[in-house]
Design a protein around this motif. Structure first.
Motif, PDB file in Angstrom:
ATOM      1  N   TYR A  62       0.833  -1.205   0.000  1.00 11.06           N
ATOM      2  CA  TYR A  62       0.000   0.000   0.000  1.00 11.06           C
ATOM      3  C   TYR A  62       0.869   1.256   0.000  1.00 11.06           C
ATOM      4  N   LEU A  63       1.846   1.323   0.876  1.00  8.83           N
ATOM      5  CA  LEU A  63       2.726   2.502   0.932  1.00  8.83           C
ATOM      6  C   LEU A  63       3.475   2.703  -0.380  1.00  8.83           C
ATOM      7  N   ASN A  67       2.546   5.897  -3.110  1.00 12.39           N
ATOM      8  CA  ASN A  67       3.588   6.918  -3.259  1.00 12.39           C
ATOM      9  C   ASN A  67       4.289   6.776  -4.606  1.00 12.39           C
ATOM     10  N   ASP A  68       3.470   6.539  -5.638  1.00 10.96           N
ATOM     11  CA  ASP A  68       3.963   6.462  -7.022  1.00 10.96           C
ATOM     12  C   ASP A  68       5.094   5.458  -7.191  1.00 10.96           C
ATOM     13  N   TYR A  69       4.923   4.294  -6.616  1.00 14.37           N
ATOM     14  CA  TYR A  69       5.868   3.178  -6.759  1.00 14.37           C
ATOM     15  C   TYR A  69       7.269   3.576  -6.286  1.00 14.37           C
ATOM     16  N   HIS A  70       7.254   4.255  -5.163  1.00 18.10           N
ATOM     17  CA  HIS A  70       8.503   4.657  -4.515  1.00 18.10           C
ATOM     18  C   HIS A  70       8.368   4.279  -3.041  1.00 18.10           C
ATOM     19  N   PHE A  71       9.404   3.676  -2.517  1.00 16.70           N
ATOM     20  CA  PHE A  71       9.373   3.267  -1.117  1.00 16.70           C
ATOM     21  C   PHE A  71      10.578   3.874  -0.398  1.00 16.70           C
ATOM     22  N   GLU A  72      10.288   4.676   0.597  1.00 17.79           N
ATOM     23  CA  GLU A  72      11.359   5.308   1.362  1.00 17.79           C
ATOM     24  C   GLU A  72      11.776   4.409   2.524  1.00 17.79           C
ATOM     25  N   VAL A 125      11.625  -8.757  -3.868  1.00 17.08           N
ATOM     26  CA  VAL A 125      10.694  -8.781  -4.996  1.00 17.08           C
ATOM     27  C   VAL A 125      10.698  -7.432  -5.716  1.00 17.08           C
ATOM     28  N   LYS A 126      10.713  -6.356  -4.958  1.00 18.09           N
ATOM     29  CA  LYS A 126      10.729  -5.014  -5.562  1.00 18.09           C
ATOM     30  C   LYS A 126      11.979  -4.817  -6.406  1.00 18.09           C
ATOM     31  N   GLN A 127      13.117  -5.268  -5.914  1.00 17.79           N
ATOM     32  CA  GLN A 127      14.370  -5.149  -6.686  1.00 17.79           C
ATOM     33  C   GLN A 127      14.336  -6.004  -7.942  1.00 17.79           C
TER      34      GLN A 127
END
Length: 131
Positions: A62-63, A67-72, A125-127
């Motif tokens: 969700y986060l 946030n436009d497919y950006h994760f801080e 998975v994101k990487q």
């Protein structure tokens, strides 16, 4: 992605994360005699690991999407601390307000382990998807 579709996707993910959070809260208060019996004590801990693995992944997804497919990276300790606190509160309430359940520190440890595994899984998975 068009703005309306993006906003709807965010709301669907938020809805799913909230519903899952509420569902597991209810399930953790079901009397233990109503749960399936297993011979293995570890089965209970594996369930906790799996439940929190899914919980942390839903909230991270969700986060990420909202946030436009950006994760801080700063969100990880906040999310981890929030979910850990949630698990501790559930265990305390089980000990205080249920007859057939008790607070168990090993459940909290299992919750933390599931959350950490979920965070590492999400990052991997994101990487892979970005590559």
């Amino acid at each position: 992605m068009p703005l309306t579709k993006h906003l709807l996707a965010d709301k669907r993910l938020l809805f799913i994360a909230i519903i899952y959070s509420c569902l597991i809260t209810v399930l953790f208060f079901i009397p233990s005699q109503d749960l399936p019996k297993t011979q293995l004590l570890e089965a209970d801990k594996i369930v906790h690991i799996l439940v929190y693995f899914i919980l942390v992944n839903l909230w991270m997804l969700y986060l990420y999407v909202s946030n436009d497919y950006h994760f801080e990276k700063k969100w990880i300790p906040i999310l981890l601390l929030s979910i850990l606190l949630y698990g501790i509160i559930i265990e305390i309430f089980q000990g205080l307000f249920t007859v057939s359940r008790s607070a168990d520190i090993l459940d909290v440890v299992s919750n933390l382990l599931g959350s950490l595994l979920g965070i590492f899984f999400f990052k991997i998975v994101k990487q892979k998807l970005k590559a």
